[in-house]
Motif scaffolding. Structure first.
Motif, mmCIF file in Angstrom:
data_model
loop_
_atom_site.group_PDB
_atom_site.id
_atom_site.type_symbol
_atom_site.label_atom_id
_atom_site.label_comp_id
_atom_site.label_asym_id
_atom_site.label_seq_id
_atom_site.Cartn_x
_atom_site.Cartn_y
_atom_site.Cartn_z
ATOM 1 N N PHE A 117 0.828 -1.192 0.000
ATOM 2 C CA PHE A 117 0.000 0.000 0.000
ATOM 3 C C PHE A 117 0.866 1.247 0.000
ATOM 4 C CE2 PHE A 117 -2.890 -3.204 1.399
ATOM 5 C CZ PHE A 117 -4.090 -2.820 0.828
ATOM 6 N N HIS A 118 0.298 2.340 -0.485
ATOM 7 C CA HIS A 118 0.973 3.627 -0.449
ATOM 8 C C HIS A 118 1.144 4.051 1.004
ATOM 9 C CE1 HIS A 118 0.720 4.250 -4.736
ATOM 10 N NE2 HIS A 118 -0.571 3.928 -4.698
ATOM 11 N N ARG A 119 2.173 4.816 1.241
ATOM 12 C CA ARG A 119 2.406 5.330 2.605
ATOM 13 C C ARG A 119 1.213 6.127 3.109
ATOM 14 N NH1 ARG A 119 7.964 5.991 4.694
ATOM 15 N NH2 ARG A 119 9.295 4.750 3.340
ATOM 16 N N SER A 120 0.557 6.858 2.224
ATOM 17 C CA SER A 120 -0.580 7.671 2.663
ATOM 18 C C SER A 120 -1.734 6.799 3.150
ATOM 19 C CB SER A 120 -1.051 8.589 1.530
ATOM 20 O OG SER A 120 -1.482 7.833 0.415
ATOM 21 N N THR A 121 -1.938 5.643 2.524
ATOM 22 C CA THR A 121 -2.990 4.729 2.968
ATOM 23 C C THR A 121 -2.650 4.164 4.340
ATOM 24 O OG1 THR A 121 -3.491 4.157 0.683
ATOM 25 C CG2 THR A 121 -4.277 2.630 2.388
ATOM 26 N N LEU A 122 -1.396 3.753 4.526
ATOM 27 C CA LEU A 122 -0.970 3.241 5.831
ATOM 28 C C LEU A 122 -1.062 4.332 6.893
ATOM 29 C CD1 LEU A 122 2.076 1.032 4.816
ATOM 30 C CD2 LEU A 122 -0.226 0.294 5.444
ATOM 31 N N ALA A 123 -0.740 5.560 6.513
ATOM 32 C CA ALA A 123 -0.822 6.676 7.460
ATOM 33 C C ALA A 123 -2.268 6.901 7.912
ATOM 34 C CB ALA A 123 -0.255 7.946 6.837
ATOM 35 N N GLN A 124 -3.239 6.725 7.004
ATOM 36 C CA GLN A 124 -4.653 6.870 7.369
ATOM 37 C C GLN A 124 -5.062 5.803 8.385
ATOM 38 O OE1 GLN A 124 -5.741 7.442 2.946
ATOM 39 N NE2 GLN A 124 -7.607 7.900 4.065
ATOM 40 N N ILE A 125 -4.596 4.577 8.168
ATOM 41 C CA ILE A 125 -4.911 3.483 9.094
ATOM 42 C C ILE A 125 -4.267 3.750 10.451
ATOM 43 C CG2 ILE A 125 -4.601 1.020 9.562
ATOM 44 C CD1 ILE A 125 -4.686 0.607 6.472
ATOM 45 N N LEU A 126 -2.983 4.090 10.444
ATOM 46 C CA LEU A 126 -2.268 4.386 11.692
ATOM 47 C C LEU A 126 -2.942 5.513 12.458
ATOM 48 C CD1 LEU A 126 1.506 4.215 10.720
ATOM 49 C CD2 LEU A 126 0.402 2.975 12.582
ATOM 50 N N SER A 127 -3.276 6.572 11.764
ATOM 51 C CA SER A 127 -3.886 7.733 12.413
ATOM 52 C C SER A 127 -5.196 7.369 13.093
ATOM 53 C CB SER A 127 -4.109 8.834 11.379
ATOM 54 O OG SER A 127 -4.737 9.937 11.971
ATOM 55 N N ALA A 128 -6.042 6.619 12.401
ATOM 56 C CA ALA A 128 -7.331 6.223 12.987
ATOM 57 C C ALA A 128 -7.125 5.389 14.244
ATOM 58 C CB ALA A 128 -8.151 5.450 11.963
ATOM 59 N N LEU A 129 -6.186 4.463 14.194
ATOM 60 C CA LEU A 129 -5.938 3.598 15.351
ATOM 61 C C LEU A 129 -5.300 4.369 16.502
ATOM 62 C CD1 LEU A 129 -4.713 0.450 13.403
ATOM 63 C CD2 LEU A 129 -6.896 0.696 14.626
ATOM 64 N N GLU A 130 -4.356 5.241 16.187
ATOM 65 C CA GLU A 130 -3.701 6.028 17.235
ATOM 66 C C GLU A 130 -4.676 6.995 17.903
ATOM 67 O OE1 GLU A 130 -0.360 7.573 15.038
ATOM 68 O OE2 GLU A 130 0.943 5.940 15.734
ATOM 69 N N LEU A 131 -5.566 7.603 17.111
ATOM 70 C CA LEU A 131 -6.570 8.503 17.691
ATOM 71 C C LEU A 131 -7.494 7.766 18.654
ATOM 72 C CD1 LEU A 131 -7.541 10.762 14.662
ATOM 73 C CD2 LEU A 131 -6.464 11.486 16.802
ATOM 74 N N ALA A 132 -7.677 6.474 18.422
ATOM 75 C CA ALA A 132 -8.528 5.661 19.294
ATOM 76 C C ALA A 132 -7.775 5.158 20.525
ATOM 77 C CB ALA A 132 -9.087 4.482 18.508
ATOM 78 N N GLY A 133 -6.477 5.438 20.611
ATOM 79 C CA GLY A 133 -5.720 5.067 21.800
ATOM 80 C C GLY A 133 -4.738 3.934 21.636
ATOM 81 N N VAL A 134 -4.501 3.474 20.422
ATOM 82 C CA VAL A 134 -3.550 2.386 20.203
ATOM 83 C C VAL A 134 -2.136 2.952 20.144
ATOM 84 C CG1 VAL A 134 -2.793 0.590 18.593
ATOM 85 C CG2 VAL A 134 -5.236 0.968 18.988
#
Length: 81
Positions: free
Chosen positions: A42-59
């Motif tokens: 996947f593109h880095r931007s797609t992975l960044a979207q996944i990471l951001s969503a999970l980190e915002l939720a507390g991961v």
């Protein structure tokens, strides 16, 4: 940056479905499914979207060491009454 295993584990900690993560990350369920099954890179931007969503939720993502990478939930202190 993020492994499929970390993604699945993070969803498990949050009790999220692939649909939940897709919605919060602004992606399709198929994108999450394909990433977690290792179907393609996947593109880095797609992975960044996944990471951001999970980190915002507390991961919190634990970098790989001799035992491998990991995930955990951020500790949120209980409010004192």
């Amino acid at each position: 940056m993020l492994t499929a295993e970390q993604c699945r584990a993070a969803r498990g900690l949050l009790d999220w479905t692939q649909e939940d993560l897709a919605e919060r990350a602004g992606l399709s369920r198929g994108t999450i499914r394909d990433f977690e099954k290792g179907r393609h890179d996947f593109h880095r931007s797609t992975l960044a979207q996944i990471l951001s969503a999970l980190e915002l939720a507390g991961v919190l993502f634990i970098p790989a060491d001799a035992a491998g990478p990991g995930v955990r939930l951020r500790h949120v202190p209980l409010a004192r009454e």
